[in-house]
Design a protein around this motif. Structure first.
Motif, PDB file in Angstrom:
ATOM      1  N   SER A 107       0.838  -1.189   0.000  1.00 37.56           N
ATOM      2  CA  SER A 107       0.000   0.000   0.000  1.00 37.56           C
ATOM      3  C   SER A 107       0.881   1.250   0.000  1.00 37.56           C
ATOM      4  O   SER A 107       1.952   1.275   0.613  1.00 37.56           O
ATOM      5  N   TYR A 108       0.415   2.286  -0.702  1.00 41.44           N
ATOM      6  CA  TYR A 108       1.133   3.558  -0.660  1.00 41.44           C
ATOM      7  C   TYR A 108       1.410   4.005   0.774  1.00 41.44           C
ATOM      8  O   TYR A 108       2.426   4.638   1.052  1.00 41.44           O
ATOM      9  N   GLY A 109       0.504   3.685   1.679  1.00 41.85           N
ATOM     10  CA  GLY A 109       0.646   4.130   3.059  1.00 41.85           C
ATOM     11  C   GLY A 109       1.592   3.301   3.894  1.00 41.85           C
ATOM     12  O   GLY A 109       1.785   3.594   5.080  1.00 41.85           O
ATOM     13  N   ASP A 110       2.200   2.277   3.319  1.00 41.28           N
ATOM     14  CA  ASP A 110       3.137   1.441   4.064  1.00 41.28           C
ATOM     15  C   ASP A 110       4.359   2.265   4.493  1.00 41.28           C
ATOM     16  O   ASP A 110       4.914   3.031   3.712  1.00 41.28           O
ATOM     17  N   HIS A 155      -3.673  -1.528  -3.541  1.00 43.58           N
ATOM     18  CA  HIS A 155      -2.544  -0.822  -2.930  1.00 43.58           C
ATOM     19  C   HIS A 155      -2.579   0.672  -3.264  1.00 43.58           C
ATOM     20  O   HIS A 155      -1.872   1.457  -2.636  1.00 43.58           O
ATOM     21  N   SER A 160      -5.333   5.160   0.992  1.00 47.28           N
ATOM     22  CA  SER A 160      -3.939   4.997   1.408  1.00 47.28           C
ATOM     23  C   SER A 160      -3.216   6.332   1.517  1.00 47.28           C
ATOM     24  O   SER A 160      -2.230   6.452   2.249  1.00 47.28           O
ATOM     25  N   ARG A 163      -3.180   8.251   5.196  1.00 45.02           N
ATOM     26  CA  ARG A 163      -2.098   7.999   6.158  1.00 45.02           C
ATOM     27  C   ARG A 163      -0.872   8.848   5.818  1.00 45.02           C
ATOM     28  O   ARG A 163      -0.198   9.374   6.712  1.00 45.02           O
TER      29      ARG A 163
END
Length: 282
Positions: A107-110, A155, A160, A163
């Motif tokens: 995910s982009y937010g990882d 993802h 995302s 975050r």
């Protein structure tokens, strides 16, 4: 006049099976029997487009900028899962206004991607995120821009970016394609995150009924001024074109949207060019 916030200038060949294969190169190169640079720029400007932002790999973006001068603004894309803060810094040092993020394996937010976003933020650059559905071909394993595994569009959901906005409230963000097909999710993120801007480019948004857009941006007839004021004009189109009617459909869509929402001239100007000019300032 307008600034087109989402264009591409790359070209790839297809093999007998229809798969995209190298070489990946600018669709325009000197000596290829194509229309001269001046004619291509004139085609855009005759339709009210003063500049375009190219979102291709770095070598293509910078070659296009070299050929087309100030008409092309470079915001190169990177391979997120292989990239590093140093690569981001090097690209920005070459004159890029920002970085395009696309096709992540998480995910982009990882949090694994946070050092990349932090570098863009520290350099006062623009982070452009592809959101929603991604067309098949370029990003499949083994293809020209292939990733280590098959793309998962979840993802790249608009949610995302929420975050990222919370972690980097001073990072300038554009949510490309308005999260197709998660339109309402995209609007919620846009409404809630003041550092996120958005654009409606691609082959789907302009085909949706205008009632969908009025219900999002003016529910019950009440215009949500803050969210609509952070849109940017874009078409996900080609840098290299001499079609005199190339922008007709996307301009018509934006004008109908402006009229349906009864937008004042000030907001129309923001969407057409002023938002992008503001976001590009370093």
């Amino acid at each position: 006049m307008r600034i087109n916030a989402h264009t591409h200038g790359m070209h790839a060949e297809r093999n007998a099976d229809g798969k995209l294969v190298p070489p990946l190169m600018p669709a325009w190169r000197p000596g290829q029997g194509q229309a001269p640079v001046e004619a291509i720029i004139k085609t855009h400007r005759s339709q009210g487009i003063e500049q375009v932002i190219a979102l291709d790999p770095p070598d293509i973006c910078f070659e296009l900028r070299k050929s087309f001068g100030d008409f092309v603004i470079a915001a190169p894309q990177v391979r997120m899962d292989e990239s590093s803060p140093q690569e981001i810094a090097d690209i920005m040092a070459q004159g890029a206004v920002g970085i395009k993020f696309i096709a992540p394996m998480r995910s982009y937010g990882d949090r694994a991607y946070f050092p990349l976003y932090e570098t863009v933020r520290n350099l006062r650059g623009l982070a452009i995120f592809h959101t929603g559905y991604l067309g098949r071909g370029l990003f499949e394993p083994g293809c020209v821009l292939g990733r280590p595994d098959y793309v998962d569009i979840t993802h790249m959901r608009p949610a995302s970016l929420d975050r990222i906005s919370r972690a980097f409230p001073d990072l300038k963000i554009i949510m490309a394609h308005f999260g197709n097909p998660w339109w309402e999710e995209a609007w919620t993120v846009l409404k809630s995150c003041p550092n996120i801007y958005a654009e409606l480019s691609g082959g789907t948004a302009y085909r949706k009924p205008m009632s969908m857009w009025t219900n999002l941006f003016a529910a019950n007839g009440v215009l949500h001024t803050d969210s609509v004021s952070r849109l940017c004009f874009a078409n996900d189109g080609e840098v290299v074109t001499t079609d005199p009617n190339y922008y007709a459909k996307i301009i018509d869509f934006h004008e109908r949207l402006y009229d349906a929402l009864k937008l004042p001239d000030e907001i129309r100007r923001r969407i057409d060019r002023e938002n992008i000019l503001r976001l590009m300032k370093r």
